[in-house]
Design an enzyme around this catalytic site. Structure first.
Site: not given
Ligand SMILES: Cc1ncc(C[n+]2csc(CCOP(=O)(O)OP(=O)(O)O)c2C)c(N)n1
Ligand SMILES: [Mg+2]
Lengths: 166, 557
Positions: B48, B110-111, B160, B469
């Protein structure tokens, strides 16, 4: 820092109060007091909120309130002539033959009504601006306040003007 | 008489909805039964969250309100991240959720989950519909609220019995008017007049344009205004595409990973004209040092944004496009700003947003090459992290609504489903999802949806085997202690193949162009796994808490 009194007209619908309260807590605004009830228009309610903050903060509070779809009108009546009232019920220790007479005298001075007489306690009902209730509460503390219930401040503009704007 | 489900689906069609994204379950069975032979197209996602992101991507690409549908409880809860993502970026969306029958509400049935309560802080408004005869009105209001003023997601929770029961045919609604909702559309003429005289007096003005310009489709007006006044334009992450990247007055993105010249221009300007932007902390850095020498004009549809993070000298509440149109109408003559623009051009030459070209497979090179190959045509969606910032920095966007990214919430896993939504909104241009190896794995199950509907999304994975990042911050600010940011190698081409999607792994710089061309030439979906330089960083960068002219990286050559 100022205390502001906001009179807020809202739709009388379920969930409105949690939208308003949720917005305050989410954005870190502190509600000093909040009172809600029906009003002169059947499908609306009026919420009176007192809130602390400097002018920019209060401005944000008002704008964020206005953004809620169920909020119809926000009036900051702080700087307009208005009357504020709150009601409190105070259950205070007042043993006959000991402090009871003193407590009754204080009640009299504050024009508080004694609405229940117990064997060891009295219940005082007091109406007034919140500062008056604070003062009474402070005085009664020394006798032992067993329970204190306050309604929260409600307020209304003086004269014929209303916050609904008509 | 009609069932609630029928009223709902007919209502959606009447709103002009052609496509919705959803996932079925118990309490929405009546709605799904109605969808079975309805002209309304339903796209079955695999989670979803993807339905919400797809509706969001649909909205961003088209400007129309996106619609998603989920069952009660777990289904509705899975929408939450997607709704919050849309909320943070002010994207028009209507989220429909099933709910347990009204008689069971509040019983921990439920749900059952209190989805209007759960989403209250991340929706513009929400409804729990208790009577079948209210469905049509609520639907009309929801679309009105989602798509006007500062746009945003609206949730409609449908028990529902409310969709099963019958009610009389709804009478077509007249103009919707809500007494608690009257967004200001037109800017105040006197404020506009004042703005124009401030602009005439300014020697070093800069326009700082945000997502509001995209939302109000004000890009042509913005460009004309900039050209007539000679004022350079910097855009936020959300505003990218409002002015073509190669326009002489474009300064690129500002803020944490913005161009040096944009950040310098902000720091030195004497007038900042903010249009549809909100002084986000990723833009301003230390907010006290943001545009320290400038008077500030702030044009925004949302009065609550005025003075929220930064005090301004002249607020104009209204729709960006409308305000810009009024300003254009009243413009008389121009001011000579060649000195200021020369200074900026000097910075542009001195501190270019360069793409390294040293024979190494660097992520920037992939984006730059794709940009050259597509020449600004196509829709580019991104995930979150370094991949997102490199795309914002290196891709040359030429049109609004061709850059789709989660800005405010920064939701990893957004890109792939949003790209699906963008495709259904605009089937013609090629759609690319620029992904990180971490982000893609947050909604990789949508490969299934892509195959089922033959959605020609090209997935470009900048695979650095890191949560890059976060690793960058650990490298710079945590002494290279890479705590839980390393990801093992994943065979993305193999995963794609298992779903029936073609793909290619790329290991060297000289294969980049060929691989991207292959993807462009493929009719269906395609997955590219670029094994990029692992410890590449995004520069320039404004460290947290610094002023935006205190950047690291991207120094003079
Ligand atoms: C749902 C979610 N969880 C955690 C983060 C924190 N976060 C920001 S950038 C990142 C790393 C992203 O890794 P990747 O997709 O491999 O991209 P890269 O930076 O390596 O290009 C994280 C964990 C986020 N932005 N969103
Ligand atoms: Mg990565």
């Amino acid at each position: 820092m100022n205390v502001h009194t906001l009179s807020v007209l809202v739709e009388n619908r379920s969930g409105v109060l949690s939208r308003v309260a949720g917005m305050f807590s989410r954005r870190g605004f502190n509600i000093e007091s909040l009172a809600v009830g029906t009003c002169e228009v059947p499908e609306m309610s009026r919420i009176t909120i007192t809130v602390h903050g400097d002018d920019t903060r209060i401005e944000q509070v008002k704008k964020q309130l206005n953004k809620l779809i169920d909020v119809i009108k926000v009036s900051d009546i702080t700087y307009h002539e208005h009357v504020r009232r709150e009601l409190a019920l105070i259950k205070v220790v007042a043993n006959p033959g000991s402090t009871r007479a003193e407590v009754m005298q204080i009640a009299d001075t504050f024009r508080a009504q004694i609405i229940d007489v117990g064997s060891k306690t009295l219940i005082l009902q007091v109406v007034g601006p919140p500062e008056k209730i604070d003062a009474l509460e402070k005085l009664l503390r020394q006798y032992g306040v067993k329970e204190l219930v306050r309604t929260g401040t409600i307020a209304v503009l003086r004269g014929s003007k209303t916050t609904a704007g008509e | 008489m009609k069932t609630g489900a029928k009223i709902l689906i007919e209502g959606l069609l009447r709103q002009g909805v052609t496509t919705i994204f959803g996932y079925p379950g118990g309490v929405v069975l009546p709605i799904y039964d109605e969808l079975y032979d309805s002209p309304l197209r339903h796209i079955l996602v695999r989670h979803e969250q993807a339905a919400a992101h797809a509706a969001d991507g649909y909205a961003r690409a088209s400007g129309k309100t996106g619609v998603c549908l989920a069952t009660s409880g777990p289904g509705a809860c899975n929408l939450v991240t997607g709704i919050a993502t849309a909320f943070m970026d002010s994207i028009p969306m209507v989220a429909l959720t099933g709910q347990v029958p009204t008689a069971l509400l509040g019983n921990d049935a439920f749900q059952e989950s209190d989805i209007t309560g759960i989403t209250m802080p991340v929706t513009k408004h929400s409804y729990l519909v208790k009577r079948t005869e209210d469905i049509d009105t609520v639907l009309g209001e929801a679309f009105h609220i989602a798509g006007t003023g500062r746009q945003g997601p609206v949730l409609i929770d449908l028990p529902k019995d409310v969709v099963t029961n019958e009610a009389p045919d709804p009478v077509p609604q007249k103009e919707i008017s809500l007494r608690g909702y009257n967004p200001t559309f037109k800017g105040h003429p006197r404020q506009i007049e004042k703005a124009l005289s401030m602009i005439a007096e300014a020697e070093r003005p800069v326009i700082y344009a945000g997502g509001g310009v995209i939302a109000s489709d004000a890009s042509p007006e913005l460009i004309r205004f900039a050209e007539m006044t000679g004022i350079p334009v910097t855009t936020t992450l959300m505003g990218i595409g409002a002015i073509p990247c190669d326009h002489p007055l474009n300064l690129g993105m500002l803020g944490m990973h913005g161009t040096r010249y944009a950040n310098y221009a902000i720091t030195e300007c004497d007038l900042l004209i903010t249009i549809g932007a909100r002084f986000d902390d990723r833009v301003t850095g230390r907010v006290q040092s943001f545009a320290p020498n400038a008077r500030i004009i702030h044009i925004d549809i949302d009065p609550a944004e005025i003075g929220k993070s930064k005090m301004v000298d002249l607020p104009i509440v209204g729709d960006s496009r409308h305000v810009l149109t009024c300003m254009l109408d009243r413009l008389t003559g121009t001011t000579d700003r060649s000195l200021w623009n020369e200074k900026i051009n000097h910075w542009k030459v001195e501190y270019p947003m360069a793409c390294p070209d040293d024979g190494v497979l660097r992520p920037q090179l992939v984006i730059k090459t794709l940009s050259d190959l597509l020449d600004g045509e196509g829709i580019i969606v991104s995930e979150v992290g370094q991949n997102q910032m490199w795309t914002a920095q290196q891709f040359c966007f030429k049109h609004p609504r061709t850059w789709i990214t989660s800005g405010g919430l920064g939701t990893m896993g957004y890109g792939l489903p949003a790209a699906m939504g963008a495709h259904f909104a605009r089937p013609d241009p090629p759609v690319f999802d620029i992904a990180g190896d971490g982000s893609i794995q947050m909604n990789i199950q949508e490969f299934g949806t892509i195959v089922q509907y033959d959605i020609p999304v090209k997935v470009v994975i900048l695979n650095n085997m890191y949560l890059g990042m976060v690793r960058q911050w650990q490298e710079l600010f945590y002494d290279r202690r890479y705590s839980y940011t390393e990801l093992p190698s994943v065979d993305f081409v193999g995963i794609a193949a298992a779903y029936g999607i073609d793909g290619m792994r790329v290991d060297s710089a000289d294969q980049v162009k060929e691989a991207l061309s292959a993807a462009i030439d493929t009719e269906g979906p395609f997955v590219l796994d670029f094994r990029v330089e692992r410890e590449e960083n995004v520069f320039p960068m404004v460290p947290a808490g610094a002023a935006i002219n205190e950047m690291i990286g991207g120094e003079k050559k």
